[in-house]
Design a protein around this motif. Structure first.
Motif, PDB file in Angstrom:
ATOM      1  N   SER A   1      33.015  23.356  30.574  1.00 24.72           N
ATOM      2  CA  SER A   1      32.656  23.403  29.151  1.00 24.72           C
ATOM      3  C   SER A   1      33.723  22.725  28.300  1.00 24.72           C
ATOM      4  N   SER A   2      34.988  22.866  28.689  1.00 23.49           N
ATOM      5  CA  SER A   2      36.076  22.210  27.967  1.00 23.49           C
ATOM      6  C   SER A   2      35.939  20.683  28.066  1.00 23.49           C
ATOM      7  N   LEU A   3      35.624  20.180  29.268  1.00 22.09           N
ATOM      8  CA  LEU A   3      35.454  18.736  29.459  1.00 22.09           C
ATOM      9  C   LEU A   3      34.240  18.208  28.695  1.00 22.09           C
TER      10      LEU A   3
ATOM     11  N   LEU B   1      33.013  19.424  25.898  1.00 16.68           N
ATOM     12  CA  LEU B   1      33.381  19.376  24.478  1.00 16.68           C
ATOM     13  C   LEU B   1      34.299  18.190  24.189  1.00 16.68           C
ATOM     14  N   GLU B   2      35.239  17.928  25.109  1.00 19.60           N
ATOM     15  CA  GLU B   2      36.144  16.791  24.958  1.00 19.60           C
ATOM     16  C   GLU B   2      35.375  15.471  25.023  1.00 19.60           C
TER      17      GLU B   2
ATOM     18  N   ARG C   1      33.884  14.706  21.733  1.00 14.42           N
ATOM     19  CA  ARG C   1      34.879  14.362  20.709  1.00 14.42           C
ATOM     20  C   ARG C   1      35.566  13.024  20.955  1.00 14.42           C
TER      21      ARG C   1
ATOM     22  N   GLU D   1      34.601  27.352  32.558  1.00 14.75           N
ATOM     23  CA  GLU D   1      35.480  27.086  31.419  1.00 14.75           C
ATOM     24  C   GLU D   1      35.996  25.657  31.429  1.00 14.75           C
ATOM     25  N   GLN D   2      36.428  25.170  32.607  1.00 12.04           N
ATOM     26  CA  GLN D   2      36.917  23.795  32.715  1.00 12.04           C
ATOM     27  C   GLN D   2      35.789  22.819  32.402  1.00 12.04           C
TER      28      GLN D   2
END
Length: 197
Positions: free
Chosen positions: A42-44, A46-47, A50, A39-40
């Motif tokens: 995949s979050s990074l 995506l960030e 962006r 999760e961490q």
């Protein structure tokens, strides 16, 4: 993995990454499934998509700004520009603590076999910057391999009309090495690029 299309898709995508083969992809998936810490990651990722962009001046990476921190820094030497192949090379040059000028990232090197031509790099933008900013010296900190040498030669030939001195970092023996461990090509380059005292 028959009947597990999600795992097959993930393995397929991971194998596209540089240096990741089928076994490495399998180990990564097993790690994600066992630890649950994706999760961490995949979050990074995506960030990253962006928030990280290319600096509009030198094409280095910047976070949520038009200009990178090096282009914004008015204390840097306005006469020097260092050309590198990739954005991470900027941090390698910067880590030596010697260079205090500006940077320009090509985002690759010329490689006709791989269909990478001058228009695929930021060479036109580099030439425009030199005209506009009046840099006095252009340092080509590009790998000394076939593609890097081809790119350096292209720049030297096509930037002759500019009033700028072009140089490359010296190549040769790493600091603190024993000559018996240095290959012939490296030793030859060190002798060719020797310093005078």
């Amino acid at each position: 993995m028959k009947g597990l299309p999600l795992l097959q898709s993930l393995l397929f995508e991971l194998k596209k990454l540089p240096g990741v083969g089928p076994r490495s992809a399998e180990r990564l998936v097993q790690h994600f499934l066992k630890t649950g810490d994706q999760e961490q990651l995949s979050s990074l990722l995506l960030e990253l998509k962006r928030k990280i962009k290319k600096c509009k001046e030198c094409f280095n990476f910047t976070q949520e700004k038009e200009l990178c921190s090096f282009c914004e820094d008015s204390s840097r030497n306005p006469e020097l520009i260092c050309v590198v192949e990739q954005a991470f090379d900027v941090f390698r040059v910067e880590s030596c603590g010697i260079f205090k000028g500006h940077y320009h990232v090509l985002h690759g090197v010329l490689s006709p076999l791989n269909q990478i031509h001058p228009k695929d790099l930021t060479l036109k933008q580099l030439k425009d910057r030199i005209y506009k900013k009046k840099f006095k010296e252009l340092i080509l900190a590009i790998d000394s391999d076939l593609e890097g040498d081809t790119t350096a030669l292209y720049i030297m030939e096509n930037f002759k009309d500019l009033d700028v001195k072009i140089s490359r970092p010296a190549l040769g023996i790493p600091l603190g090495s024993d000559l018996s461990f240095v290959d012939d090509k490296t030793l030859g380059q060190a002798i060719e690029n020797r310093s005078y005292f």
